[in-house]
Design a protein around this motif. Structure first.
Motif, short mmCIF file in Angstrom:
data_model
loop_
_atom_site.label_atom_id
_atom_site.label_comp_id
_atom_site.label_asym_id
_atom_site.label_seq_id
_atom_site.Cartn_x
_atom_site.Cartn_y
_atom_site.Cartn_z
N GLN A 61 0.68 -0.73 -0.01
CA GLN A 61 -0.30 -0.21 0.42
C GLN A 61 0.39 1.11 -0.38
O GLN A 61 1.63 1.08 0.94
CB GLN A 61 -0.87 0.05 1.25
CG GLN A 61 -1.62 -0.81 1.56
CD GLN A 61 -2.87 -0.82 2.94
OE1 GLN A 61 -2.25 -0.19 3.72
NE2 GLN A 61 -3.78 -1.48 2.43
N LEU A 62 0.48 2.11 -0.53
CA LEU A 62 1.01 3.67 -0.51
C LEU A 62 0.34 4.61 0.14
O LEU A 62 -0.90 4.57 -1.03
CB LEU A 62 1.76 4.33 -2.38
CG LEU A 62 1.96 5.58 -2.37
CD1 LEU A 62 3.56 5.23 -1.14
CD2 LEU A 62 2.09 5.65 -4.02
N ILE A 63 0.48 4.83 1.15
CA ILE A 63 -0.22 6.05 1.59
C ILE A 63 0.39 7.41 1.56
O ILE A 63 1.80 7.46 1.74
CB ILE A 63 -0.48 5.53 3.27
CG1 ILE A 63 -0.82 4.06 3.58
CG2 ILE A 63 -1.54 6.10 3.72
CD1 ILE A 63 -1.17 3.41 4.70
N LEU A 64 -0.36 8.03 1.41
CA LEU A 64 0.05 9.25 0.94
C LEU A 64 0.40 10.27 2.26
O LEU A 64 -0.53 10.58 3.31
CB LEU A 64 -0.72 10.36 -0.20
CG LEU A 64 -1.06 9.71 -1.55
CD1 LEU A 64 -2.32 11.04 -1.94
CD2 LEU A 64 0.28 9.91 -2.26
N ASP A 65 0.98 11.73 1.92
CA ASP A 65 1.53 12.02 3.24
C ASP A 65 -0.01 12.79 3.66
O ASP A 65 -0.43 14.11 3.38
CB ASP A 65 2.95 13.03 2.95
CG ASP A 65 2.81 14.05 4.51
OD1 ASP A 65 2.05 13.65 5.48
OD2 ASP A 65 3.85 15.50 4.33
N GLY A 66 -0.54 11.99 5.21
CA GLY A 66 -1.48 13.04 5.67
C GLY A 66 -2.70 11.55 5.91
O GLY A 66 -4.05 11.62 6.14
#
Length: 226
Positions: A61-66
Motif C-alpha cells: 500500500q502507498l499512503i500519501l502524506d496526510g
C-alpha cells in the motif's frame, strides 16, 4: 513498474555473495505482512495480504502524506517466478477509483543472475468506477479499457544500504525501462528491493541513463517490522 526513496550510505554493487549467501531475486521481492515505513517524501508504505482477483495475495500500500491511501500493488511468488498481478487505486474517501488487472500475469524469474535482463509484457485491463453525481444520477457505473505494457528489467546485483537506522546488507538492485509505452526510451529507474520490505529506494534516470538526485525516494523510518 512504478517508482517507490535520504540519509543513507551505500557501498558498491557486488555480483557475488560474501560469507553468507545473498538472497535470490524472489527472496528480495518477498513481502512480510505488517511491515510499514515512511519515506523522505512524506509518504508511507505498508505490506498487506488481502484478496485480489479472487485470490489472497501479498501487496504494497502507498499512503500519501496526510494518511490517504492512494493505491495497493499486488504480486504473487510461485513456481520459481514473481508475478505482478495488478493494482487498485482509491479515492480520498477510501472507495475504489480504478482496478488494473495484468493478463497474462507478468513474471520475473526468481533466480535471475546479475546482469540478466528480462522483458515483461502484459495486457493491462483497467476498470474505472464512476460514482453518481448529486442530482444527475443515482447509479454507480464502470468503464473498461486495455493497454499493452512492455518493460525491460535488468538485475544489477546486490548492494549494501543503510536506511532509517537499519542496515540492508544485500538489497537487490534493478534497472527498469519502459520499452513499449509512451515513455519508450526516454527514462528509467533504479529500484532496490530488500527481503520482507519490498522496494526501499528508487532513483529516476534521464534519457542518457544518468541519475537525477532530486527525484530519489528512500525509506527514512521503520514504523513497524513484525
Amino acid at each position: 513498474m512504478k517508482a517507490v526513496w535520504c540519509g543513507m550510505a551505500a557501498a558498491s554493487v557486488f555480483a557475488a555473495a560474501s560469507v553468507q549467501a545473498a538472497p535470490t531475486v524472489g527472496e528480495c521481492m518477498e513481502l512480510t505482512t505488517g511491515i510499514k515505513f515512511s519515506k523522505n517524501n512524506g509518504d508511507a508504505q505498508v505490506n498487506v495480504e488481502e484478496m485480489f482477483e479472487g485470490k489472497k495475495q501479498k501487496g504494497t500500500q502507498l499512503i500519501l502524506d496526510g494518511g490517504v491511501l492512494l493505491a495497493t500493488s499486488y504480486q504473487d511468488i510461485r513456481d520459481g517466478q514473481v508475478f505482478l498481478t495488478g493494482a487498485i487505486h482509491y479515492n480520498e474517501d477510501g472507495t475504489v477509483r480504478s482496478k488494473n488487472a495484468y493478463t497474462p500475469q507478468s513474471a520475473i524469474p526468481a533466480n535471475m543472475r546479475p546482469g540478466q535482463e528480462v522483458r515483461v509484457q502484459f495486457t493491462d485491463t483497467r476498470t474505472d468506477t464512476h460514482y453518481p453525481l448529486a442530482g444527475l444520477s443515482d447509479k454507480i457505473t464502470t468503464s473498461t479499457r486495455t493497454d499493452k505494457r512492455d518493460f525491460s528489467i535488468t538485475f544489477l546485483g546486490w548492494e549494501r544500504l543503510e536506511l532509517g537506522g537499519r542496515r540492508f546488507p544485500d538489497a537487490c538492485k534493478f534497472e527498469l525501462r519502459d520499452v513499449g509505452g509512451k515513455s519508450k526510451g526516454k527514462s528509467g529507474e533504479y529500484v532496490w528491493y530488500a527481503q520482507g520490505y519490498g522496494a526501499i529506494m528508487t532513483d529516476k534516470l534521464d534519457k542518457d541513463g544518468d541519475v537525477q538526485p532530486a527525484y530519489r525516494i528512500a525509506l527514512t523510518k521503520i514504523i513497524s517490522a513484525p
